[in-house]
Design a protein around this motif. Structure first.
Motif, PDB file in Angstrom:
ATOM      1  N   ALA A 248     -10.022  41.489 -16.558  1.00 22.82           N
ATOM      2  CA  ALA A 248      -9.273  42.615 -17.124  1.00 22.82           C
ATOM      3  C   ALA A 248     -10.132  43.421 -18.090  1.00 22.82           C
ATOM      4  N   ILE A 249     -10.889  42.738 -18.939  1.00 19.44           N
ATOM      5  CA  ILE A 249     -11.764  43.447 -19.877  1.00 19.44           C
ATOM      6  C   ILE A 249     -12.863  44.194 -19.126  1.00 19.44           C
ATOM      7  N   THR A 250     -13.422  43.571 -18.102  1.00 18.72           N
ATOM      8  CA  THR A 250     -14.478  44.208 -17.320  1.00 18.72           C
ATOM      9  C   THR A 250     -13.975  45.473 -16.641  1.00 18.72           C
ATOM     10  N   LEU A 251     -12.795  45.403 -16.047  1.00 20.41           N
ATOM     11  CA  LEU A 251     -12.245  46.568 -15.355  1.00 20.41           C
ATOM     12  C   LEU A 251     -11.874  47.674 -16.338  1.00 20.41           C
ATOM     13  N   LEU A 252     -11.353  47.300 -17.512  1.00 20.66           N
ATOM     14  CA  LEU A 252     -10.997  48.325 -18.492  1.00 20.66           C
ATOM     15  C   LEU A 252     -12.228  49.051 -19.010  1.00 20.66           C
ATOM     16  N   LEU A 253     -13.257  48.295 -19.364  1.00 19.42           N
ATOM     17  CA  LEU A 253     -14.483  48.932 -19.839  1.00 19.42           C
ATOM     18  C   LEU A 253     -15.127  49.764 -18.738  1.00 19.42           C
ATOM     19  N   GLY A 254     -15.106  49.240 -17.511  1.00 19.36           N
ATOM     20  CA  GLY A 254     -15.648  50.014 -16.400  1.00 19.36           C
ATOM     21  C   GLY A 254     -14.862  51.284 -16.149  1.00 19.36           C
ATOM     22  N   LEU A 255     -13.546  51.226 -16.324  1.00 21.05           N
ATOM     23  CA  LEU A 255     -12.712  52.423 -16.141  1.00 21.05           C
ATOM     24  C   LEU A 255     -13.054  53.493 -17.166  1.00 21.05           C
ATOM     25  N   VAL A 256     -13.144  53.103 -18.429  1.00 19.52           N
ATOM     26  CA  VAL A 256     -13.455  54.073 -19.481  1.00 19.52           C
ATOM     27  C   VAL A 256     -14.844  54.674 -19.262  1.00 19.52           C
ATOM     28  N   TYR A 257     -15.792  53.837 -18.875  1.00 18.84           N
ATOM     29  CA  TYR A 257     -17.147  54.354 -18.643  1.00 18.84           C
ATOM     30  C   TYR A 257     -17.178  55.292 -17.434  1.00 18.84           C
ATOM     31  N   THR A 258     -16.525  54.900 -16.341  1.00 19.50           N
ATOM     32  CA  THR A 258     -16.598  55.688 -15.114  1.00 19.50           C
ATOM     33  C   THR A 258     -15.877  57.019 -15.268  1.00 19.50           C
ATOM     34  N   LEU A 259     -14.793  57.060 -16.031  1.00 23.34           N
ATOM     35  CA  LEU A 259     -14.087  58.316 -16.227  1.00 23.34           C
ATOM     36  C   LEU A 259     -14.972  59.385 -16.859  1.00 23.34           C
ATOM     37  N   LEU A 305      -7.957  65.940 -21.622  1.00 22.23           N
ATOM     38  CA  LEU A 305      -7.256  65.309 -20.504  1.00 22.23           C
ATOM     39  C   LEU A 305      -7.920  63.977 -20.146  1.00 22.23           C
ATOM     40  N   LEU A 306      -9.238  63.912 -20.232  1.00 22.59           N
ATOM     41  CA  LEU A 306      -9.937  62.651 -19.999  1.00 22.59           C
ATOM     42  C   LEU A 306      -9.584  61.620 -21.070  1.00 22.59           C
ATOM     43  N   VAL A 307      -9.514  62.059 -22.330  1.00 19.87           N
ATOM     44  CA  VAL A 307      -9.154  61.150 -23.418  1.00 19.87           C
ATOM     45  C   VAL A 307      -7.748  60.588 -23.208  1.00 19.87           C
ATOM     46  N   VAL A 308      -6.822  61.446 -22.803  1.00 22.46           N
ATOM     47  CA  VAL A 308      -5.451  60.991 -22.568  1.00 22.46           C
ATOM     48  C   VAL A 308      -5.405  59.986 -21.418  1.00 22.46           C
ATOM     49  N   ALA A 309      -6.166  60.243 -20.354  1.00 22.91           N
ATOM     50  CA  ALA A 309      -6.191  59.314 -19.220  1.00 22.91           C
ATOM     51  C   ALA A 309      -6.727  57.952 -19.648  1.00 22.91           C
ATOM     52  N   ALA A 310      -7.817  57.939 -20.412  1.00 19.53           N
ATOM     53  CA  ALA A 310      -8.363  56.668 -20.885  1.00 19.53           C
ATOM     54  C   ALA A 310      -7.383  55.962 -21.817  1.00 19.53           C
ATOM     55  N   VAL A 312      -4.065  56.191 -21.774  1.00 22.75           N
ATOM     56  CA  VAL A 312      -2.950  55.666 -20.978  1.00 22.75           C
ATOM     57  C   VAL A 312      -3.339  54.348 -20.318  1.00 22.75           C
ATOM     58  N   PHE A 313      -4.515  54.311 -19.702  1.00 22.39           N
ATOM     59  CA  PHE A 313      -4.950  53.075 -19.060  1.00 22.39           C
ATOM     60  C   PHE A 313      -5.176  51.967 -20.082  1.00 22.39           C
ATOM     61  N   GLY A 314      -5.655  52.319 -21.276  1.00 23.22           N
ATOM     62  CA  GLY A 314      -5.815  51.313 -22.318  1.00 23.22           C
ATOM     63  C   GLY A 314      -4.488  50.725 -22.765  1.00 23.22           C
ATOM     64  N   LEU A 315      -3.462  51.568 -22.906  1.00 21.09           N
ATOM     65  CA  LEU A 315      -2.148  51.075 -23.288  1.00 21.09           C
ATOM     66  C   LEU A 315      -1.548  50.202 -22.189  1.00 21.09           C
ATOM     67  N   VAL A 316      -1.766  50.589 -20.941  1.00 22.92           N
ATOM     68  CA  VAL A 316      -1.285  49.754 -19.825  1.00 22.92           C
ATOM     69  C   VAL A 316      -1.961  48.389 -19.867  1.00 22.92           C
ATOM     70  N   TYR A 317      -3.250  48.373 -20.149  1.00 24.51           N
ATOM     71  CA  TYR A 317      -3.973  47.103 -20.239  1.00 24.51           C
ATOM     72  C   TYR A 317      -3.407  46.226 -21.357  1.00 24.51           C
ATOM     73  N   LEU A 318      -3.159  46.806 -22.532  1.00 25.55           N
ATOM     74  CA  LEU A 318      -2.601  46.025 -23.635  1.00 25.55           C
ATOM     75  C   LEU A 318      -1.217  45.493 -23.300  1.00 25.55           C
ATOM     76  N   ARG A 319      -0.423  46.274 -22.600  1.00 26.44           N
ATOM     77  CA  ARG A 319       0.919  45.822 -22.220  1.00 26.44           C
ATOM     78  C   ARG A 319       0.833  44.658 -21.226  1.00 26.44           C
ATOM     79  N   VAL A 320      -0.059  44.758 -20.258  1.00 24.97           N
ATOM     80  CA  VAL A 320      -0.212  43.665 -19.293  1.00 24.97           C
ATOM     81  C   VAL A 320      -0.698  42.407 -19.983  1.00 24.97           C
ATOM     82  N   GLN A 321      -1.657  42.565 -20.891  1.00 31.02           N
ATOM     83  CA  GLN A 321      -2.159  41.399 -21.616  1.00 31.02           C
ATOM     84  C   GLN A 321      -1.080  40.745 -22.465  1.00 31.02           C
ATOM     85  N   ARG A 322      -0.217  41.550 -23.067  1.00 34.20           N
ATOM     86  CA  ARG A 322       0.856  40.991 -23.877  1.00 34.20           C
ATOM     87  C   ARG A 322       1.847  40.231 -23.015  1.00 34.20           C
ATOM     88  N   LYS A 323       2.160  40.761 -21.829  1.00 35.84           N
ATOM     89  CA  LYS A 323       3.070  40.045 -20.931  1.00 35.84           C
ATOM     90  C   LYS A 323       2.470  38.726 -20.465  1.00 35.84           C
TER      91      LYS A 323
END
Length: 327
Positions: A248-259, A305-310, A312-323
């Motif tokens: 999960a951490i790898t994909l999140l960091l990769g998402l932010v970098y790739t965006l 718009l890029l900042v907002v996209a990153a 949103v995905f970061g908040l989704v990641y935190l929500r999944v991790q909390r669940k």
């Protein structure tokens, strides 16, 4: 015979529990020092970090938001008297014919790069986890694309994918396949930058996932093998579930970098031809700095718009991790 009680022989009177109360230490001059609150030490450690975040994160974000809400020109950017336009820049960006292709290219570029970088990095991490001979040497060689400057990597791929003198077309010609216009064809330009970015991002996934594999207890694999599980079943039932936090951490960091990838695309294709490889990152730069009459407000709006996209995905990641932590 009665003993005379001297002042120095007096003992503190014990309390009801039988323990004598401890006197606070006495400083010089008979004064007792005042207890210092531990909050002062906490604020002393937090102050440098807070200043760093404010100066290099909060203030640039504020300035970028201010740019997107005003009609900035070169003159007004210097003098600071740009008129306030509200959300007009965002409406112009959404109505621009480049918006839909840039959004699609950003989504495709990010999704394809993430999938292949993670899959190849995981496969290589499992391969090197066997600890065979020369494993450490080969791992070090796989880190070379990650350590090279992006301008060097992008320039190398531009030469390799050159339509006339590139080594890739030379290999294709040797096996009987005609030349491909990798960088000058609208059908292949996006695929070209995706291939280059995958090559650059695989070592990062390899390093992080390999570190995660080292934390998987070997006893679990031995127990699964004793139960009759083959190599694929051990990976699917034991290794992969234990790698979920690291993945999960790898994909999140990769998402932010790739965006926000800009260097590779701009050096190889500059977003072309005909906007066939334009993403939000290259579009934002082109609006702000790539024209004779720069549109700073529009470029800042695309960047936000890029900042907002990153975010949103970061908040989704935190929500999944909390669940996952609660389950």
């Amino acid at each position: 015979m009665n003993r005379t009680t001297h002042p120095t022989d007096r003992r503190p009177v014990p309390d009801r529990a039988g323990a004598a109360p401890a006197d606070p230490p006495v400083g010089r001059g008979g004064t007792r020092p005042r207890a210092r609150s531990p909050q002062w030490a906490a604020w002393a450690f937090l102050t440098p970090v807070t200043l760093y975040l404010v100066l290099f994160y909060a203030y640039p974000l504020y300035r970028n938001l201010d740019l997107s809400l005003r009609d900035y020109t070169v003159r007004s950017f210097v003098q600071g008297d740009a008129p306030f336009t509200g959300l007009a820049n965002y409406r112009k960006v959404l109505d621009d014919p480049t918006f839909a292709p840039a959004l699609l290219h950003t989504a495709v570029f990010t999704a394809v790069c993430l999938v292949f970088q993670y899959a190849l990095g995981l496969a290589l991490a499992v391969f090197f986890d066997q600890h065979f001979r020369l494993s450490a040497t080969l791992r070090a060689l796989f880190l070379v694309p990650w350590l090279l400057p992006l301008i060097v990597s992008a320039s190398t791929w531009s030469w390799m994918l050159n339509s006339e003198s590139g080594i890739v077309n030379a290999v294709l010609h040797a096996v009987g396949i005609g030349p491909v216009n990798w960088l000058t064809s609208p059908s292949w330009s996006l695929a070209s930058v995706i291939i280059a970015n995958i090559w650059i991002g695989v070592p990062f996934n390899l390093v992080v996932l390999y570190s995660g594999l080292q934390s998987v207890p070997a006893s679990l694999h031995e127990a699964a093998a004793l139960d009759g599980a083959n190599a694929w079943q051990r990976f699917r039932r034991v290794t992969f579930p234990l790698l979920r936090p690291v993945s999960a951490i790898t994909l999140l960091l990769g998402l932010v970098y790739t965006l926000k990838v800009f260097d590779i695309i701009w050096i190889m294709t500059k977003g072309g031809p005909a906007d066939s490889s334009t993403t939000f990152a290259t579009w934002s730069y082109r609006l702000g700095f790539g024209n004779l009459l720069p549109a700073f407000g529009l470029g800042a709006a695309v960047g936000n718009l890029l900042v907002v996209a990153a975010l949103v995905f970061g908040l989704v990641y935190l929500r999944v991790q909390r669940k996952q932590a609660l389950s």
